[in-house]
Motif scaffolding. Sequence first.
Motif, PDB file in Angstrom:
ATOM      1  N   GLU A 110      39.670  30.838  20.349  1.00 48.20           N
ATOM      2  CA  GLU A 110      38.320  31.387  20.506  1.00 48.20           C
ATOM      3  C   GLU A 110      38.373  32.777  21.150  1.00 48.20           C
TER       4      GLU A 110
ATOM      5  N   LYS B 156      41.191  19.046  14.669  1.00 47.75           N
ATOM      6  CA  LYS B 156      40.441  19.403  15.880  1.00 47.75           C
ATOM      7  C   LYS B 156      40.002  20.862  15.824  1.00 47.75           C
ATOM      8  N   ILE B 157      40.883  21.720  15.356  1.00 44.32           N
ATOM      9  CA  ILE B 157      40.571  23.147  15.244  1.00 44.32           C
ATOM     10  C   ILE B 157      39.441  23.347  14.242  1.00 44.32           C
TER      11      ILE B 157
ATOM     12  N   LYS C 260      37.225  21.152  13.232  1.00 39.46           N
ATOM     13  CA  LYS C 260      35.986  20.549  13.739  1.00 39.46           C
ATOM     14  C   LYS C 260      35.315  21.480  14.749  1.00 39.46           C
ATOM     15  N   TYR C 261      36.105  22.096  15.605  1.00 36.31           N
ATOM     16  CA  TYR C 261      35.552  22.965  16.641  1.00 36.31           C
ATOM     17  C   TYR C 261      34.975  24.257  16.057  1.00 36.31           C
ATOM     18  N   PHE C 262      35.717  24.915  15.170  1.00 32.95           N
ATOM     19  CA  PHE C 262      35.306  26.222  14.653  1.00 32.95           C
ATOM     20  C   PHE C 262      34.427  26.132  13.409  1.00 32.95           C
TER      21      PHE C 262
END
Length: 186
Positions: A3, A27-28, A30-32
Amino acid sequence: ILEHILSKAKKEGFKNFIFTINYLGQKIKKYFGDGKKWNVKINYVKEKLPLGTVGGIKLIKTLPKEPIIVCNGDVISDIKFGDLLNFHINNKAFATMAIKSYEIENPYGVVNLRGEKILNLDEKPVIKSNINVGVYIFNPKAINYIRNNESLDMNNFFDRLVKLNKRVLAYPVYESWADIGRPSDL
């Protein structure tokens, strides 16, 4: 860390990002997501097997026509990506590696010998080196020098380009920089 890299690049006007993912990729992603939260566009390239720091770039389906900036995901820096891009373009480079001067001080006096004879003593010498800081830029045509599904690290890729007599340059970085790829670096 990702980020931080994305936000810094966005402040400089960059809007299109591609994340090569493998380990913790979901995870990456899903987050971004698609990047709307940051007002940028994010695409993903999924490596089935780890392909090194540059091998996954070969998986990009539609290559941009402009130079590609690559930043390792474990680098925190104030490097100005725009300045790096200008350097690359203005110097007509095929590939550019950001480097930084790094010093290591030996905490001991070094005794230089020839056989058993002391030639001289060097009290706590400092060794200076130029190190790779994990930020690169190259022309899209450079991708042609990566084989399909080849596991390839950036250092070996740059060595390959040098051996092919491509115009490969170093861009000195004076801004703050930290590689935090290992827990001890944190």
